[in-house]
Design a protein around this motif. Structure first.
Motif, PDB file in Angstrom:
ATOM      1  N   ILE A   1       0.848  -1.206   0.000  1.00  0.00           N
ATOM      2  CA  ILE A   1       0.000   0.000   0.000  1.00  0.00           C
ATOM      3  C   ILE A   1       0.875   1.245   0.000  1.00  0.00           C
ATOM      4  O   ILE A   1       0.630   2.194  -0.749  1.00  0.00           O
ATOM      5  CB  ILE A   1      -0.971  -0.021   1.201  1.00  0.00           C
ATOM      6  CG1 ILE A   1      -2.029  -1.097   0.997  1.00  0.00           C
ATOM      7  CG2 ILE A   1      -1.618   1.341   1.400  1.00  0.00           C
ATOM      8  CD1 ILE A   1      -2.910  -1.342   2.202  1.00  0.00           C
ATOM      9  N   SER A   2       1.906   1.243   0.838  1.00  0.00           N
ATOM     10  CA  SER A   2       2.812   2.394   0.892  1.00  0.00           C
ATOM     11  C   SER A   2       3.465   2.625  -0.459  1.00  0.00           C
ATOM     12  O   SER A   2       3.584   3.763  -0.931  1.00  0.00           O
ATOM     13  CB  SER A   2       3.908   2.171   1.930  1.00  0.00           C
ATOM     14  OG  SER A   2       3.351   2.099   3.209  1.00  0.00           O
TER      15      SER A   2
ATOM     16  N   LYS B   1       2.292   1.739  -3.357  1.00  0.00           N
ATOM     17  CA  LYS B   1       1.274   2.211  -4.302  1.00  0.00           C
ATOM     18  C   LYS B   1       1.022   3.707  -4.092  1.00  0.00           C
ATOM     19  O   LYS B   1       0.943   4.470  -5.056  1.00  0.00           O
ATOM     20  CB  LYS B   1      -0.021   1.407  -4.100  1.00  0.00           C
ATOM     21  CG  LYS B   1      -1.039   1.600  -5.168  1.00  0.00           C
ATOM     22  CD  LYS B   1      -0.553   0.952  -6.447  1.00  0.00           C
ATOM     23  CE  LYS B   1      -1.718   0.809  -7.409  1.00  0.00           C
ATOM     24  NZ  LYS B   1      -1.284   0.276  -8.687  1.00  0.00           N
TER      25      LYS B   1
END
Length: 166
Positions: free
Chosen positions: A121-122, A124
């Protein structure tokens, strides 16, 4: 080898219906008056011995309680000690150790999985941040599927926040 005994000397224990038959049988007619009196005397003696044993047991239980009170032992302390001992005994069982090991291993795997999801997520968001910074000068980036998806999510989030604040 001896042949199995027959009649009153059978080696096998009584079965359910045999016990019922014996319980309902009247053997008093088979006893002489002298035998009957001896059995009654033995019965009275056994009942007296049982009563005496109950009294002795009761006295010993009272004495035990007195000693425990003098030593500061009470029911709550005994329950705590029993619980602690049971908990310790349970923790030393093979089943508990295997379960603990399995759950610990599963927890480690779950932690690693969440860490990987967080990293993804980071990454992305990092990519999106980079694309947002450069999108002004690069119109092609603004039309990319990633940017469009992010833009839609931001719009949806902002809209839902506005609705909730009303």
């Amino acid at each position: 080898m001896e042949a199995p005994a027959q009649g009153l000397l059978e080696a096998e224990p009584l079965r359910g219906r045999d016990e019922d038959a014996v319980a309902s049988a009247d053997f008093s007619s088979m006893l002489s008056d002298e035998e009957r009196e001896e059995l009654k005397a033995e019965l009275v003696q056994l009942e007296d011995e049982i009563t005496t044993l109950r009294q002795v047991l009761s006295a010993k239980e009272r004495h035990l309680i007195e000693i425990k009170q003098k030593l500061g032992m009470n029911l709550m302390n005994e329950i705590k000690q029993n619980f602690s001992k049971s908990w310790h005994d349970m923790q030393t069982t093979t089943a508990y150790k295997k379960t603990h090991e399995t759950l610990s291993h599963a927890g480690q795997k779950a932690t690693a999985a969440f860490s990987n999801v967080g990293t993804a997520i980071s990454k992305k968001f990092g990519d999106m941040s980079y694309s947002i910074r450069h999108s002004i000068s690069m119109p092609a980036m603004r039309n990319s599927p990633t940017f469009k998806s992010f833009e839609e999510r931001v719009e949806t989030t902002v809209t839902s926040l506005k609705v909730q604040m009303k």
